[in-house]
Design a protein around this motif. Structure first.
Motif, PDB file in Angstrom:
ATOM      1  N   GLN A  59     -15.420  24.135  26.772  1.00 43.66           N
ATOM      2  CA  GLN A  59     -14.406  23.079  26.628  1.00 43.66           C
ATOM      3  C   GLN A  59     -13.595  23.280  25.348  1.00 43.66           C
ATOM      4  OE1 GLN A  59     -16.050  19.143  26.149  1.00 43.66           O
ATOM      5  NE2 GLN A  59     -14.141  18.159  26.747  1.00 43.66           N
ATOM      6  N   LEU A  60     -14.248  23.614  24.254  1.00 49.15           N
ATOM      7  CA  LEU A  60     -13.541  23.856  22.996  1.00 49.15           C
ATOM      8  C   LEU A  60     -12.621  25.069  23.111  1.00 49.15           C
ATOM      9  CD1 LEU A  60     -16.420  23.134  20.445  1.00 49.15           C
ATOM     10  CD2 LEU A  60     -14.444  21.679  20.969  1.00 49.15           C
ATOM     11  N   ALA A  61     -13.111  26.136  23.733  1.00 50.82           N
ATOM     12  CA  ALA A  61     -12.281  27.331  23.913  1.00 50.82           C
ATOM     13  C   ALA A  61     -11.082  27.031  24.810  1.00 50.82           C
ATOM     14  CB  ALA A  61     -13.115  28.468  24.502  1.00 50.82           C
ATOM     15  N   GLN A  62     -11.299  26.237  25.852  1.00 50.55           N
ATOM     16  CA  GLN A  62     -10.197  25.884  26.745  1.00 50.55           C
ATOM     17  C   GLN A  62      -9.149  25.032  26.027  1.00 50.55           C
ATOM     18  OE1 GLN A  62     -12.640  24.232  29.879  1.00 50.55           O
ATOM     19  NE2 GLN A  62     -12.292  26.017  31.199  1.00 50.55           N
ATOM     20  N   ALA A  63      -9.598  24.193  25.103  1.00 49.96           N
ATOM     21  CA  ALA A  63      -8.639  23.415  24.312  1.00 49.96           C
ATOM     22  C   ALA A  63      -7.748  24.359  23.514  1.00 49.96           C
ATOM     23  CB  ALA A  63      -9.373  22.450  23.377  1.00 49.96           C
TER      24      ALA A  63
END
Length: 164
Positions: A59-63
């Motif tokens: 999720q952090l990488a996708q952000a």
């Protein structure tokens, strides 16, 4: 057409998850309960931890892939989350942990494969890195991809007597 860079990242994540799963599946019940030196969490809890944080790491990488800054995530937050996880999952079984590791690593790899080169290269500031701008690919490599390798090394160290 498959994105070669994303596919290679996903393969490295899958290799690490497989290595952790293979090693952990051979542990005895007693070994599963051994606390890691300097960490304090039981080996089984750490295996479950790796599996349980894949969705957050992705999720952090996708952000970042979307050009969004990561805010409010600092190491104190991570340590609190890890301590809460350890408390809530102190009795996790090997079967539960390994099943979650298989499921969440496969989902993480699929999410990585869905990223374009442009998304992997996109950078935004990240509170976890003192507001430094980091790329999506760096976040993946430093967290989701590296995580299983890091903890597998610590688990192996805990089980191998140190030569004097």
């Amino acid at each position: 057409m498959k994105n070669q860079r994303a596919n290679l990242l996903a393969e490295r994540l899958e290799q690490g998850a497989r290595a952790l799963a293979t090693f952990a599946s051979g542990l005895s019940d007693a070994e599963w309960q051994i606390p890691l030196p300097k960490d304090g969490r039981k080996i089984g809890v750490v295996v479950h931890h790796v599996a349980s944080v894949y969705p957050i790491e992705i999720q952090l990488a996708q952000a970042l892939a979307g050009g969004q800054a990561i805010t409010g995530v600092v190491w104190d937050t991570v340590h609190q989350m890890n301590a809460g996880h350890a408390k809530d999952n102190s009795g996790v079984t090997k079967d539960e942990a390994l099943a979650l590791l298989r499921t969440n690593s496969a989902a993480a790899a699929a999410a990585i494969r869905a990223l374009s080169d442009e998304e992997l290269d996109r950078a935004a500031t990240a509170s976890l890195y003192a507001e430094a701008p980091i790329t999506c690919q760096f976040m993946l490599e430093d967290h989701a991809v590296r995580h299983s390798y890091h903890h597998l090394a610590k688990i192996r160290e805990a089980l191998v007597p140190v030569a004097v």
